[in-house]
Design a protein around this motif. Sequence first.
Motif, PDB file in Angstrom:
ATOM      1  N   GLU A 199       0.839  -1.232   0.171  1.00  5.26           N
ATOM      2  CA  GLU A 199       0.043   0.036  -0.142  1.00  5.26           C
ATOM      3  C   GLU A 199       0.818   1.232   0.066  1.00  5.26           C
ATOM      4  N   PRO A 200       1.602   1.450  -0.933  1.00  2.17           N
ATOM      5  CA  PRO A 200       2.179   2.803  -1.355  1.00  2.17           C
ATOM      6  C   PRO A 200       1.449   4.032  -1.492  1.00  2.17           C
ATOM      7  N   ILE A 201       0.054   3.578  -2.273  1.00  2.00           N
ATOM      8  CA  ILE A 201      -0.624   4.356  -2.475  1.00  2.00           C
ATOM      9  C   ILE A 201      -2.112   4.101  -1.914  1.00  2.00           C
ATOM     10  N   ASP A 202      -3.104   5.082  -2.040  1.00  3.03           N
ATOM     11  CA  ASP A 202      -4.398   4.996  -1.147  1.00  3.03           C
ATOM     12  C   ASP A 202      -5.349   4.317  -2.128  1.00  3.03           C
ATOM     13  N   GLY A 203      -5.274   4.542  -3.546  1.00  4.88           N
ATOM     14  CA  GLY A 203      -6.107   4.348  -4.342  1.00  4.88           C
ATOM     15  C   GLY A 203      -7.360   5.168  -4.567  1.00  4.88           C
ATOM     16  N   ASP A 204      -8.631   4.811  -5.438  1.00  5.27           N
ATOM     17  CA  ASP A 204      -9.423   5.822  -5.860  1.00  5.27           C
ATOM     18  C   ASP A 204     -10.480   5.775  -4.619  1.00  5.27           C
ATOM     19  N   ASN A 205     -10.397   5.082  -3.590  1.00  3.69           N
ATOM     20  CA  ASN A 205     -11.375   5.114  -2.577  1.00  3.69           C
ATOM     21  C   ASN A 205     -12.983   4.955  -3.123  1.00  3.69           C
ATOM     22  N   TYR A 206     -13.075   4.059  -4.058  1.00 12.14           N
ATOM     23  CA  TYR A 206     -14.502   4.304  -4.791  1.00 12.14           C
ATOM     24  C   TYR A 206     -15.650   4.097  -3.690  1.00 12.14           C
ATOM     25  N   LYS A 207     -15.565   3.418  -2.806  1.00 16.51           N
ATOM     26  CA  LYS A 207     -16.644   3.429  -1.788  1.00 16.51           C
ATOM     27  C   LYS A 207     -17.223   4.591  -1.297  1.00 16.51           C
ATOM     28  N   GLU A 208     -16.291   5.562  -1.239  1.00 11.61           N
ATOM     29  CA  GLU A 208     -16.661   6.977  -0.665  1.00 11.61           C
ATOM     30  C   GLU A 208     -16.393   8.064  -1.877  1.00 11.61           C
ATOM     31  N   ASN A 209     -16.416   7.471  -3.024  1.00  8.74           N
ATOM     32  CA  ASN A 209     -16.331   8.520  -4.274  1.00  8.74           C
ATOM     33  C   ASN A 209     -15.270   9.446  -4.136  1.00  8.74           C
TER      34      ASN A 209
END
Length: 288
Positions: free
Chosen positions: A65-75
């Motif tokens: 997990e160097p990055i957080d990603g797009d956090n799609y569940k919270e848009n």
Amino acid sequence: MKSSKSILFLSDIHCGSIFSPCSPNPVTKTTTWNPTKLQQQMNEHWQWAKDQLVQKPYLICINGEPIDGDNYKENGNALWTPDVNEQIEDFIKLLSIYPKPQHITMTRGSGYHVRKGATNFEDTVAARLGVTPYTTVKGTDKYRTWDQNRNDKVIIDDIRTFGVNDVVFNVAHHIGYNRAFHNKTQALTAMLASLEFMRGKYWESKNFPDICARAHVHYFVEVRFARIRAFTEPCFKYSGDRYFTDKGVPEPPSIGTVEVIVESNGHILVEPHIITNDMYPKYDIQWY
């Protein structure tokens, strides 16, 4: 002649989150992001942890997990950019602040943060950092049949086993989370007990792990038995408002890194570099 070697463990940096470190001036397609006050403080912690290093890292292990990603569940809420490629670019810049090691290796983090469909963005990070491909299992015919679609070598995997100065490390991101403080070591001790049943199976007995590193839980604890030790790694992400309190009781994460120094004679020194209590952000008291 062997020399003392330092292995720096980084995990759960979550670059892209407004609660995590970023480069001084992250660039998006449309603008330049001005880091929040929490990010500015986290950037200071990132620099502080670098300054605490006992010696230059021989190897850096990014344990998920160097990055957080797009956090799609919270848009995409609580992100300074939902574009994963921009997060990757900024993480590369962020890591460049640290001394360049001779080797870098990685493990896979949680799919929510690093995967979209069949695409795992940690593969992109590993390729950008020049992680050397390695063989996960010895290349006998028996294992090739089981592993035939993996082309024998991979750049990044869920479990990483490597050796430095005759000390064997077993590294993986995932480990069970224990909520109660007096039970924080429980998942590690259970894991080490399970490993004993694998002695001589997945590893030759002489190559059984000496140190196990896990991440994911955002707190540091260490367990040591007679011939093996294990620790969970700190992170670089403040908890958001929804996670910062549980039933009114704050549970801040451990912020920092773990440096493991292996001497030429195999002596092991585990040095956690974790910010002190006075370095955490404080609640503002509104007086009436």
